[in-house]
Scaffold this active site. Structure first.
Site, short mmCIF file in Angstrom:
data_model
loop_
_atom_site.label_atom_id
_atom_site.label_comp_id
_atom_site.label_asym_id
_atom_site.label_seq_id
_atom_site.Cartn_x
_atom_site.Cartn_y
_atom_site.Cartn_z
N GLU A 52 4.87 1.93 -32.14
CA GLU A 52 4.87 2.14 -33.54
C GLU A 52 3.79 2.11 -34.14
O GLU A 52 3.42 2.55 -35.25
CB GLU A 52 5.67 1.21 -33.53
N GLU A 290 6.07 -2.19 2.17
CA GLU A 290 5.52 -0.82 2.91
C GLU A 290 6.19 -1.14 4.26
O GLU A 290 5.02 -0.58 5.19
CB GLU A 290 4.14 -0.50 2.98
N GLY A 292 7.14 -3.87 7.57
CA GLY A 292 7.45 -2.96 8.53
C GLY A 292 8.84 -3.08 8.08
O GLY A 292 9.21 -3.71 7.97
N SER A 298 15.32 -7.59 6.30
CA SER A 298 15.10 -8.80 5.75
C SER A 298 15.29 -8.59 4.81
O SER A 298 16.68 -9.15 4.17
CB SER A 298 14.44 -9.43 6.33
#
Length: 359
Positions: A52, A290, A292, A298
């Site tokens: 703004e 990413e 494993g 988990s």
């Protein structure tokens, strides 16, 4: 043009800041008088002027009677910058059209009330769903003090990311790998497990910005020669470990400038929820996991993932001993599966990219 048309322009402006505004939201603003756009702006980066203010300062025209279209409720509080609502009131703008209410309790609804009290007409909720999705990571961060988590994997049609011997390069096409590499630019940090580092030795760099690299490594097994330490600042590499880690290895890494985060243990591993809260405290708002498969599994088991990206290659390994893209959930009843919704898909090269939210 109507309110929706002008808000769409403000939305497109806001998107220009998607790589640089975190932990702030993306915001765009358009000021219209007599049906014509006379000035516009977007929030460029944290600490910089808000959309703004940029729009207001870009014009010398008299704004009395003008309309302001802004994607997010103007700020009410003093933060890194002064309150935008005061500048709007001083400008002579007669109507403010707001895309969505700011979830921050320091502003939420307060600027709207202040504008209305001053006689400014306010309309709220134009293009709201689209704007909410644009700033979904900011909303979660503000409401729950947790980062927005996206889990990404690249797999075969039967859900494998490597053969049983560990061969994984390359499952997906060059087009998918390029797209996934560019995708990192939209995140504050990238997180992987130590097994991914040991098997694939990834660089984990983005193409247009520096981002934090986090390795979940409960025993500090990471090699000092790991590729992820290259082409980056040492302080951008964070090792999430536990008290099990070798003090000698910890000292060696810290001497290099690598940051060590000693986390509580859960099931003899790094407590992921604790770690993510700590990363949010450090203003990491959007994190890409990413891999494993065990780390993603988990995170899903702990209900920490918000969204999944699955690149699917038109290949079948067909071996129960091959490495699965997600591991560790140990689901034995179908009513306990992780369910997805809002699923979309697109083709990238020869592959299919599925995007979905955790239900």
């Amino acid at each position: 043009m109507n309110d929706l048309d002008f808000m769409k322009i403000a939305y497109q402006l806001a998107l220009k800041g998607r790589l640089t505004t975190s932990p702030n939201p993306m915001v765009g603003a358009v000021i219209v008088k007599n049906g014509k756009i006379i000035t516009q702006g977007f929030h460029h980066h944290r600490g910089g002027p808000h959309a703004e203010i940029i729009a207001l300062e870009k014009t010398k025209q008299n704004l009395k009677g003008a309309k302001l279209y802004v994607t997010l409720e103007p700020c009410f509080h003093f933060g890194r910058t002064p309150p935008c609502v005061n500048a709007i009131l001083q400008s002579g703008i007669k109507e403010v059209i707001i895309g969505m209410i700011d979830p921050n309790p320091m502003t939420k609804g307060k600027s709207i009330a202040k504008l209305r009290k001053a006689g400014v007409k306010v309309k709220v909720g134009v293009l709201q769903d689209t704007l909410f999705q644009m700033n979904e990571s900011f909303v979660k961060y503000i409401k729950y003090k947790m980062p927005f988590i996206v889990a990404k994997t690249a797999q075969t049609l039967d859900g494998k990311i490597a053969t049983r011997t560990g061969e994984s390069q390359w499952i997906t096409s060059a087009a998918s790998r390029t797209y996934a590499h560019d995708l990192r630019n939209e995140f504050d940090a990238i997180l992987v497990g130590i097994n991914t580092v040991l098997k694939d030795n990834p660089g984990l760099n983005a193409t247009r910005k520096s981002l934090k690299k986090i390795v979940v490594d409960s025993s500090l097994r990471i090699p000092l020669s790991a590729k992820l330490f290259k082409k980056t600042k040492a302080q951008d590499c964070l090792m999430a470990t536990t008290q099990k880690a070798s003090l000698k290895k910890r000292v060696l890494l810290e001497k290099r400038g690598v940051e060590i985060i000693v986390c509580p243990q859960k099931n003899n591993k790094v407590d992921l929820k604790w770690l993510l809260k700590e990363l949010a405290r450090r203003e990491m708002v959007k994190i890409l996991i990413e891999g494993g498969g065990q780390v993603i599994g988990s995170a899903l088991k702990e209900k920490l993932v918000d969204k999944v990206l699955v690149f699917i290659a038109p290949k079948i390994i067909g071996d129960q001993g091959a490495v699965s893209s997600i591991d560790g959930l140990k689901t034995v009843q179908l009513n306990r599966t992780v369910n997805l919704h809002k699923l979309t898909y697109r083709h990238i090269g020869d592959d299919l990219l599925l995007e979905a939210y955790i239900k």
